[in-house]
Design a protein around this motif. Structure first.
Motif, PDB file in Angstrom:
ATOM      1  N   GLU A   1       0.915  -1.099  -0.039  1.00  0.00           N
ATOM      2  CA  GLU A   1       0.124   0.024  -0.135  1.00  0.00           C
ATOM      3  C   GLU A   1       0.962   1.261  -0.072  1.00  0.00           C
ATOM      4  N   THR A   2       0.452   2.030  -0.672  1.00  0.00           N
ATOM      5  CA  THR A   2       1.315   3.389  -0.819  1.00  0.00           C
ATOM      6  C   THR A   2       0.481   4.579  -0.203  1.00  0.00           C
ATOM      7  N   GLY A   3       1.616   5.685   0.312  1.00  0.00           N
ATOM      8  CA  GLY A   3       1.026   6.839   0.770  1.00  0.00           C
ATOM      9  C   GLY A   3       2.169   7.309   1.786  1.00  0.00           C
ATOM     10  N   PRO A   4       2.109   8.719   1.724  1.00  0.00           N
ATOM     11  CA  PRO A   4       3.066   9.355   2.554  1.00  0.00           C
ATOM     12  C   PRO A   4       2.800   8.833   3.989  1.00  0.00           C
ATOM     13  N   PHE A   5       3.956   8.734   4.772  1.00  0.00           N
ATOM     14  CA  PHE A   5       3.793   8.423   6.266  1.00  0.00           C
ATOM     15  C   PHE A   5       2.822   9.151   7.107  1.00  0.00           C
ATOM     16  N   LEU A   6       2.659  10.378   7.012  1.00  0.00           N
ATOM     17  CA  LEU A   6       1.529  11.178   7.860  1.00  0.00           C
ATOM     18  C   LEU A   6       0.192  10.459   7.384  1.00  0.00           C
ATOM     19  N   ARG A   7      -0.136  10.050   6.351  1.00  0.00           N
ATOM     20  CA  ARG A   7      -1.360   9.547   5.818  1.00  0.00           C
ATOM     21  C   ARG A   7      -1.486   7.867   6.021  1.00  0.00           C
ATOM     22  N   SER A   8      -0.349   7.406   6.539  1.00  0.00           N
ATOM     23  CA  SER A   8      -0.204   5.827   6.777  1.00  0.00           C
ATOM     24  C   SER A   8      -0.450   5.595   8.323  1.00  0.00           C
ATOM     25  N   ASP A   9      -1.790   5.286   8.506  1.00  0.00           N
ATOM     26  CA  ASP A   9      -2.014   5.080  10.088  1.00  0.00           C
ATOM     27  C   ASP A   9      -1.519   3.673  10.567  1.00  0.00           C
ATOM     28  N   ALA A  10      -1.781   3.645  11.899  1.00  0.00           N
ATOM     29  CA  ALA A  10      -1.095   2.359  12.623  1.00  0.00           C
ATOM     30  C   ALA A  10      -2.081   1.090  11.653  1.00  0.00           C
TER      31      ALA A  10
ATOM     32  N   SER B   1      12.122  -8.348  -0.730  1.00  0.00           N
ATOM     33  CA  SER B   1      11.981  -7.266  -1.536  1.00  0.00           C
ATOM     34  C   SER B   1      13.269  -6.300  -1.413  1.00  0.00           C
ATOM     35  N   THR B   2      13.819  -5.561  -2.224  1.00  0.00           N
ATOM     36  CA  THR B   2      14.833  -4.505  -2.242  1.00  0.00           C
ATOM     37  C   THR B   2      14.429  -3.481  -0.857  1.00  0.00           C
ATOM     38  N   ALA B   3      13.221  -3.430  -0.855  1.00  0.00           N
ATOM     39  CA  ALA B   3      12.464  -2.852   0.353  1.00  0.00           C
ATOM     40  C   ALA B   3      12.791  -3.366   1.620  1.00  0.00           C
ATOM     41  N   GLY B   4      13.326  -4.527   1.771  1.00  0.00           N
ATOM     42  CA  GLY B   4      13.790  -4.958   3.052  1.00  0.00           C
ATOM     43  C   GLY B   4      15.308  -4.504   3.391  1.00  0.00           C
ATOM     44  N   HIS B   5      15.725  -4.019   2.384  1.00  0.00           N
ATOM     45  CA  HIS B   5      17.196  -3.550   2.628  1.00  0.00           C
ATOM     46  C   HIS B   5      17.486  -1.827   2.570  1.00  0.00           C
ATOM     47  N   ARG B   6      16.713  -1.279   1.968  1.00  0.00           N
ATOM     48  CA  ARG B   6      16.538   0.163   1.940  1.00  0.00           C
ATOM     49  C   ARG B   6      15.447   0.790   2.132  1.00  0.00           C
ATOM     50  N   GLY B   7      15.455   2.240   2.229  1.00  0.00           N
ATOM     51  CA  GLY B   7      14.031   2.885   2.158  1.00  0.00           C
ATOM     52  C   GLY B   7      13.637   3.371   0.636  1.00  0.00           C
ATOM     53  N   TYR B   8      12.418   3.489   0.766  1.00  0.00           N
ATOM     54  CA  TYR B   8      11.716   4.096  -0.250  1.00  0.00           C
ATOM     55  C   TYR B   8      10.584   5.086   0.027  1.00  0.00           C
ATOM     56  N   PRO B   9      10.317   6.055  -0.481  1.00  0.00           N
ATOM     57  CA  PRO B   9       9.532   6.932  -0.091  1.00  0.00           C
ATOM     58  C   PRO B   9       7.975   6.562  -0.353  1.00  0.00           C
ATOM     59  N   TYR B  10       7.183   6.974   0.569  1.00  0.00           N
ATOM     60  CA  TYR B  10       5.653   6.700   0.247  1.00  0.00           C
ATOM     61  C   TYR B  10       5.389   4.922   0.584  1.00  0.00           C
ATOM     62  N   VAL B  11       6.287   4.237   0.867  1.00  0.00           N
ATOM     63  CA  VAL B  11       5.792   3.011   1.221  1.00  0.00           C
ATOM     64  C   VAL B  11       6.475   2.479   2.387  1.00  0.00           C
ATOM     65  N   SER B  12       6.309   3.284   3.451  1.00  0.00           N
ATOM     66  CA  SER B  12       7.149   3.085   4.691  1.00  0.00           C
ATOM     67  C   SER B  12       6.495   1.921   5.503  1.00  0.00           C
ATOM     68  N   ALA B  13       5.006   1.687   5.299  1.00  0.00           N
ATOM     69  CA  ALA B  13       4.611   0.462   5.995  1.00  0.00           C
ATOM     70  C   ALA B  13       5.095  -0.764   5.357  1.00  0.00           C
ATOM     71  N   TYR B  14       5.046  -0.871   3.828  1.00  0.00           N
ATOM     72  CA  TYR B  14       5.534  -1.985   3.311  1.00  0.00           C
ATOM     73  C   TYR B  14       7.072  -2.122   3.429  1.00  0.00           C
ATOM     74  N   THR B  15       7.784  -1.136   3.585  1.00  0.00           N
ATOM     75  CA  THR B  15       9.323  -1.230   3.877  1.00  0.00           C
ATOM     76  C   THR B  15       9.635  -1.861   5.240  1.00  0.00           C
ATOM     77  N   ALA B  16       8.708  -1.321   6.395  1.00  0.00           N
ATOM     78  CA  ALA B  16       9.102  -1.724   7.316  1.00  0.00           C
ATOM     79  C   ALA B  16       8.701  -3.155   7.744  1.00  0.00           C
ATOM     80  N   ALA B  17       7.395  -3.646   7.116  1.00  0.00           N
ATOM     81  CA  ALA B  17       7.296  -5.122   6.942  1.00  0.00           C
ATOM     82  C   ALA B  17       8.363  -6.016   6.410  1.00  0.00           C
ATOM     83  N   LYS B  18       8.977  -5.604   5.151  1.00  0.00           N
ATOM     84  CA  LYS B  18       9.883  -6.237   4.416  1.00  0.00           C
ATOM     85  C   LYS B  18      11.092  -6.278   5.406  1.00  0.00           C
ATOM     86  N   HIS B  19      11.630  -5.348   5.956  1.00  0.00           N
ATOM     87  CA  HIS B  19      12.669  -5.415   6.657  1.00  0.00           C
ATOM     88  C   HIS B  19      12.546  -6.302   7.901  1.00  0.00           C
TER      89      HIS B  19
END
Length: 251
Positions: free
Chosen positions: A89-98, A136-154
């Motif tokens: 799911e995509t979106g800026p962090f401040l619009r990505s709720d818990a 995903s490569t998102a498991g190793h680096r950050g990408y903007p607008y996918v902070s929730a997905y990136t955190a999960a893949k980390h």
């Protein structure tokens, strides 16, 4: 390479990367079962020869995953378990709720945990097995607008590293395959989303997704499947706790 006589299970095996993995395993002689939520897609994959059987299952439900593995393996367990099911799911962090973070953790991390929990005991008993997470490569680096997905893949990468240490002397290996943007319906949806939000053409939206990829192209699902095959073979017995990047040299 042959995997004749081995049983393999792929979650999210009805489409995209999961279907490519299931088909590649089948071609090497493994008997492959696939899990997913869309029965029609799963049936189509089996009818096309990508897998031998399927079960409709939500990987977020541990009991459902365990029951599906028991049925598809005939109670014998699996030699190979590939945790491919995922979502973004995509979106800026401040619009990505818990709740968005919980959804991404549930499908990407807990889905992997549930599969590994269900598959590992039989592997430990046989003292051989392969647990593979499609991260995903998102498991190793950050990408903007996918902070929730990136955190999960980390978190998936952390699981792989920790479980590999626990199983290091058991004959079971635990690894991750980390694609960059791949040529799947998930990437197509991302391209459409970028185009809709920015007014760019689809070609320009695709170029924006690929700007960090030195090869300038999407990863083919077959390339991810080839990496999985390597991790399933005897030549990878000493490879565990690793993340194999399929990202065109991005980093």
């Amino acid at each position: 390479m042959t995997l004749e006589g081995q049983r393999a299970l792929v979650t999210g095996g009805g489409r995209g990367i999961g279907r490519a993995i299931a088909g590649a395993l089948t071609e090497t002689g493994a008997r492959v079962g696939i899990l997913g939520r869309d029965e029609a897609t799963l049936r189509d994959a089996v009818a096309a020869g990508a897998a031998a059987d399927f079960a409709v299952c939500d990987v977020r439900d541990a009991a459902s995953v365990a029951a599906a593995l028991g049925r598809l393996s005939g109670g014998h367990g699996f030699d190979i378990a590939v945790a491919n099911a995922g979502a973004v799911e995509t979106g800026p962090f401040l619009r990505s709720d818990a709740e968005r973070f919980r959804r991404m953790v549930e499908i990407n991390l807990i889905g992997t945990v549930n599969l590994f929990h269900a598959a590992l005991p039989a592997m430990l008993e046989r003292r051989r097995g392969r647990l593979i997470a499609i991260a995903s490569t998102a498991g190793h680096r950050g990408y903007p607008y996918v902070s929730a997905y990136t955190a999960a893949k980390h978190a998936v990468i952390g699981l792989v590293k920790s479980l590999a240490l626990e199983t290091a002397r058991s004959g079971v290996t635990v690894n991750a395959v980390c694609p960059g943007y791949a040529d799947t319906d998930m990437a197509a949806a991302s391209i459409d989303n970028v185009a809709a939000k920015t007014g760019k053409s689809r070609d320009d939206a695709l170029a924006a997704l690929l700007r960090d990829n030195p090869q300038g192209r999407l990863v083919a699902p077959a390339e991810v499947a080839a990496a999985v095959l390597y991790l399933c073979g005897a030549s990878s017995d000493a490879v565990t706790g690793q993340s194999l990047m399929i990202n065109g040299g991005e980093f």
